[in-house]
Design a protein around this motif. Structure first.
Motif, short mmCIF file in Angstrom:
data_model
loop_
_atom_site.label_atom_id
_atom_site.label_comp_id
_atom_site.label_asym_id
_atom_site.label_seq_id
_atom_site.Cartn_x
_atom_site.Cartn_y
_atom_site.Cartn_z
N ARG A 336 0.71 -1.06 0.18
CA ARG A 336 -0.16 -0.05 -0.10
C ARG A 336 0.95 1.63 0.21
NH1 ARG A 336 -4.71 -1.46 1.76
NH2 ARG A 336 -6.09 -3.61 1.14
N LYS A 357 -5.82 4.67 -5.69
CA LYS A 357 -7.22 4.24 -5.46
C LYS A 357 -8.47 5.46 -5.12
CE LYS A 357 -7.01 -0.78 -5.92
NZ LYS A 357 -5.85 -1.63 -5.28
N MET A 358 -7.61 6.13 -4.27
CA MET A 358 -8.54 6.55 -3.24
C MET A 358 -7.99 8.13 -3.36
SD MET A 358 -10.30 4.74 -0.63
CE MET A 358 -10.18 3.30 -0.36
N LYS A 367 -1.77 1.28 -4.48
CA LYS A 367 -1.06 -0.17 -4.21
C LYS A 367 -0.35 0.04 -5.42
CE LYS A 367 -2.72 -4.46 -2.88
NZ LYS A 367 -3.42 -5.93 -3.07
N ASP B 69 -5.97 -10.03 -5.93
CA ASP B 69 -6.35 -11.12 -5.29
C ASP B 69 -6.78 -10.26 -4.19
OD1 ASP B 69 -2.49 -11.47 -3.78
OD2 ASP B 69 -3.81 -9.60 -4.92
N SER B 70 -6.58 -10.94 -2.52
CA SER B 70 -7.07 -9.94 -1.86
C SER B 70 -7.44 -8.69 -1.62
CB SER B 70 -6.85 -10.46 -0.25
OG SER B 70 -5.44 -10.43 -0.13
N ASP B 71 -7.88 -7.68 -1.85
CA ASP B 71 -7.55 -6.39 -1.99
C ASP B 71 -8.58 -5.83 -1.23
OD1 ASP B 71 -7.64 -4.01 -2.46
OD2 ASP B 71 -7.00 -4.45 -4.51
N SER B 72 -8.96 -5.59 -0.08
CA SER B 72 -9.68 -5.24 0.82
C SER B 72 -9.86 -3.40 0.69
CB SER B 72 -9.12 -4.76 2.26
OG SER B 72 -8.11 -4.31 2.79
N ASP B 73 -8.87 -2.73 -0.15
CA ASP B 73 -9.73 -1.79 -0.75
C ASP B 73 -10.34 -2.04 -1.57
OD1 ASP B 73 -7.68 -0.61 0.84
OD2 ASP B 73 -6.57 0.41 -0.59
N ARG B 74 -11.08 -3.11 -2.03
CA ARG B 74 -11.56 -3.04 -3.64
C ARG B 74 -12.81 -3.81 -2.76
NH1 ARG B 74 -11.36 -2.67 -9.09
NH2 ARG B 74 -9.52 -1.99 -9.13
#
Lengths: 493, 83
Positions: A336, A357-358, A367, B69-74
């Motif tokens: 991140r 992303k944000m 990321k 893969d595991s991407d908590s933002d998404r």
């Protein structure tokens, strides 16, 4: 024309100039002084100062006594720089007279003028006698220069085409600046489409200190003018005069107004360009005065104070939206990335290699992914460039944590992974060359392969198969070796 | 008298090498001059660019997208519609 990655572009440019050019440059006290200030190491400065009022030539043997034997390397370096910049002239070695050196006449008189004052050369600018508008202060000039320069950087970044053009209504730099950037191959048009693309040189440019960036662009400008003159176009400008004008600007005082009336015609022609670059500000109501900005006055500051350019900017832009914070990136071990910035420029740079992303007020998060890094690598940006960008812009907190845990600044796992992702795109290493095989016997094979190894051209060998591969450049040497071997063999028989 | 053959030495992982060998076989051995060992081979100089392109195509087909893969933002994004 191309752009060098290092910050010593100016010295490289200068060292390419012929001696006659230097003689003309040194007619201006400001130029001699600027070169003395910016380009010389301390020992060279000391030697120049010692010789400045010396009536007779300085014997090299005397210099030998003067400099400690342990500093011989520094002395030789200093002398070679002084000679390359045509500041000293050394006599040709001959038997009758010992070798001696003198300061070149123009440099000597100009530097004396610069130190003592006097003369009517107007080499350090003529202050304007006209009243100055009250709103033109240092903060205003900093803001103005920063805006101009950011526009240029923005154009380079935006050429990637990843993000929409900026929304704050700026039109970007002038067409002349765009042409320069293209001529310097910082950006290029790819294929038939009219979209611009950043080049590797362009990315290197973005990562430089502001001062090096300014010099990069100015040198491109000088080269372009030279080129145009050679082709017969009348630009009304000449690179030698342009260069001494730049040195003049560097000697001016920030926040003061200078008179354009005192400038020669060619120099007045240069003013619009310098305004485009953000080196000069000209008030709309009165075009008879000009203000140098911080970009101009720091042109010849010593290397160590280069950072103060950006520091000055940061100070100037405090409380101002859209400022570029130089140290704002936090990188976590889970890939991140958080950037504490609201500068569209820095966000655009981050978007080159990061999957954003944000976006919040004063914070973007994203990321680093395989795809985002690969995209950057495909654009010609190297993994090392990305890593060095992240490291130079790391947040204070990153430095603090790294220092307390005695770890490297960026998480090692991330650095390694960025490198691996780059390697990912290069799945095979190729070497052009020649495969040697079908040797008559093992002894012959061993002798030839040992030879190839010794001269450093061997790329691969397999003793069991009796084959080896050498680089393209090594062929002639290995071939000669094999021929000689055969001759010897025949002679022996 | 030994022979010197002009070509390009390629160094790669064994897995990549086997893909190259497959491509070579399907094209009637037009690429490879000499198969050296598990991770080295010599190919025709004129065919290197072509080979690189074909290898990239092949890899694009076979290697799955591993980034999603595991991407908590998404995940957050999906949970709150109209974010």
């Amino acid at each position: 024309m191309s752009v060098n990655a290092n910050s010593s572009q100016l010295s490289e440019y200068l060292e390419r100039l012929p001696g006659t050019t230097f003689r003309r440059l040194y007619q201006q006290p400001s130029t001699a002084f600027a070169i003395f200030r910016r380009m010389l190491p301390h020992l060279a400065k000391t030697i120049v100062m010692a010789m400045l009022y010396m009536p007779t030539p300085f014997l090299l043997s005397d210099l030998e006594i003067w400099v400690k034997p342990t500093a011989k390397r520094q002395k030789d370096q200093a002398l070679s720089i002084l000679r390359a910049l045509h500041i000293i002239a050394v006599t040709v070695p001959c038997r009758e007279t010992p070798q001696s050196m003198t300061l070149t006449a123009n440099f000597k008189s100009s530097l004396r003028f610069a130190l003592e004052g006097g003369g009517d050369h107007n080499s350090f600018g003529v202050p304007s006698q006209l009243p100055i508008a009250a709103d033109v202060d240092i903060a205003f000039l900093d803001k103005y220069a920063r805006k101009k320069w950011d526009d240029i950087l923005h154009f380079v970044v935006n050429s990637v085409g990843l993000i929409d053009s900026r929304s704050d209504g700026s039109n970007g730099p002038k067409a002349s600046v765009k042409d320069l950037l293209m001529a310097g191959r910082l950006v290029e048009r790819k294929g038939a489409s009219s979209t611009m693309n950043i080049t590797q040189a362009g990315f290197t440019f973005l990562l430089q200190e502001a001062n090096s960036q300014v010099w990069t662009l100015l040198l491109l400008w000088l080269e372009a003018a030279d080129h145009a003159n050679k082709e017969g176009h009348h630009t009304g400008m000449e690179s030698v005069d342009m260069l001494s004008f730049l040195f003049l600007l560097a000697s001016l005082e920030l926040g003061r107004a200078y008179s354009t009336d005192a400038l020669t015609e060619p120099r007045r022609n240069m003013i619009p360009y310098l305004v485009d670059f953000g080196l000069i500000y000209i008030p709309h109501h009165d075009r008879r005065q000009y203000f140098p900005t911080r970009l101009a006055t720091t042109l010849t500051s010593s290397e160590s104070s280069l950072r103060s350019v950006s520091a000055g900017f940061t100070a100037a832009s405090e409380g101002m939206g859209g400022a570029q914070d130089s140290n704002a990136i936090i990188l976590e071990t889970n890939f991140r990335m958080y950037g504490y910035t609201s500068s569209p420029l820095q966000i655009a740079v981050l978007a080159l290699f990061c999957d954003l992303k944000m976006r919040f007020q004063e914070l973007v998060s994203g990321k680093l992914t395989r795809q985002s890094v690969r995209r950057a690598v495909d654009m010609g940006i190297t993994a090392d460039q990305i890593i060095s960008y992240l490291a130079t812009h790391a947040h204070e907190q990153m430095h603090r944590v790294a220092a307390s845990a005695k770890k490297s600044l960026l998480p090692t796992v991330i650095v390694d992974q960025i490198r691996l992702w780059q390697l990912d795109t290069e799945r095979m290493a190729t070497t052009n060359g020649f495969l040697f095989k079908e040797f008559d016997d093992y002894k012959e094979y061993i002798s030839v392969v040992t030879f190839a190894d010794e001269i450093g051209v061997l790329q691969w060998r397999n003793d069991r198969k009796g084959m080896f591969f050498i680089t393209y450049a090594g062929l002639s040497q290995v071939k000669d070796f094999v021929k000689n071997k055969n001759k010897e063999k025949k002679a022996g028989k | 008298m030994p022979r010197a053959i002009r070509g390009v030495l390629i160094e790669c992982d064994p897995s990549i090498k086997s893909i190259i060998m497959n491509i070579n076989e399907s094209e009637a051995n037009a690429y490879v001059i000499e198969d050296l060992d598990d991770s080295h081979l010599v190919v025709q100089e004129s065919k290197v660019q072509d080979l690189k392109r074909r290898l990239d195509d092949h890899l694009k087909e076979t290697i799955p997208e591993i980034d999603r893969d595991s991407d908590s933002d998404r995940d957050v994004k999906q949970d709150k519609k109209g974010w």
